[in-house]
Design an enzyme around this catalytic site. Structure first.
Site, short mmCIF file in Angstrom:
data_model
loop_
_atom_site.label_atom_id
_atom_site.label_comp_id
_atom_site.label_asym_id
_atom_site.label_seq_id
_atom_site.Cartn_x
_atom_site.Cartn_y
_atom_site.Cartn_z
N HIS A 56 13.89 6.39 -8.60
CA HIS A 56 12.81 5.48 -8.23
C HIS A 56 11.67 5.62 -9.23
CE1 HIS A 56 11.56 9.16 -5.91
NE2 HIS A 56 10.44 8.88 -6.56
P1 TYD Z 1 12.03 10.60 -1.83
O1 TYD Z 1 10.72 10.52 -2.53
O2 TYD Z 1 12.90 9.41 -1.86
O3 TYD Z 1 12.86 11.84 -2.39
P2 TYD Z 1 13.63 12.05 -3.78
O4 TYD Z 1 13.07 11.13 -4.78
O5 TYD Z 1 13.32 13.44 -4.11
O6 TYD Z 1 15.07 11.87 -3.56
O7 TYD Z 1 11.76 11.07 -0.34
C1 TYD Z 1 12.80 11.42 0.54
C2 TYD Z 1 12.32 11.16 1.96
O8 TYD Z 1 11.17 11.97 2.28
C3 TYD Z 1 11.91 9.72 2.20
O9 TYD Z 1 12.40 9.35 3.48
C4 TYD Z 1 10.39 9.75 2.23
C5 TYD Z 1 10.08 11.16 2.69
N1 TYD Z 1 8.83 11.66 2.09
C6 TYD Z 1 7.69 11.79 2.86
O10 TYD Z 1 7.69 11.46 4.07
N2 TYD Z 1 6.55 12.28 2.31
C7 TYD Z 1 6.50 12.65 1.00
O11 TYD Z 1 5.43 13.11 0.52
C8 TYD Z 1 7.68 12.50 0.20
C9 TYD Z 1 7.68 12.88 -1.25
C10 TYD Z 1 8.83 12.00 0.78
#
Ligand code: TYD
Length: 139
Positions: A56
């Site tokens: 992303h």
């Molecule tokens: P995501 O940023 O998509 O993780 P990655 O890029 O590491 O795979 O986040 C994973 C999940 O966690 C998503 O459902 C959103 C949640 N999340 C929060 O609630 N708060 C946060 O600060 C972050 C970074 C993620």
């Protein structure tokens, strides 16, 4: 909003305090270490071998990504160029400017990916579709 490229993102050497007998300590302090103040810290851990994270971009968020333990690779993409960084030192961080697509992969066993972020969590700051990201970069 300023448009950054992958060449604007780089490894930052963090303050390290070494003691021969007692190990190391690294500090990140608002107003000293980074050009942004840290509003949120989160960390990834227990990532199964072969799994990827990220995939992303953030519209406005700046981040410092640190391999607090173990190692992994971060590939940044500004829509035109890609740049990969191997993170394996707790006293180094990758400064990721806004508008970069990122893929995190090749996590070692026990790796901890600590992220220091310039903003609180905002779901609408994410771009999770690559075609949408390319359109965002063309704006
Ligand atoms: P995501 O940023 O998509 O993780 P990655 O890029 O590491 O795979 O986040 C994973 C999940 O966690 C998503 O459902 C959103 C949640 N999340 C929060 O609630 N708060 C946060 O600060 C972050 C970074 C993620």
């Amino acid at each position: 909003m300023e448009k950054y490229s992958v060449s604007d993102c780089s490894m930052v050497e963090l303050d390290r305090h070494h003691s021969d007998r007692k190990g190391n300590l690294t500090v990140v302090e608002n107003g000293k270490t980074l050009p942004f103040d840290v509003k949120r810290v989160y960390y990834l851990y227990d990532v199964p071998g072969g799994e990827n994270r990220g995939s992303h971009a953030h519209k406005e968020l700046s981040q410092l990504i640190v391999a607090a333990s173990g190692s992994f690779t971060v590939t940044l993409d500004d829509g035109k160029c890609k740049r990969s960084f191997f993170l394996n030192r707790p006293y180094q961080g990758l400064y990721v400017k806004p508008g970069m697509w990122r893929d995190l992969e090749d996590f070692s066993s026990g790796a901890v990916c600590m992220v220091l972020a310039s903003e609180v969590y905002k779901a609408d700051d994410y771009i999770r579709d690559y075609q949408e990201f390319l359109k965002f970069r063309e704006k």
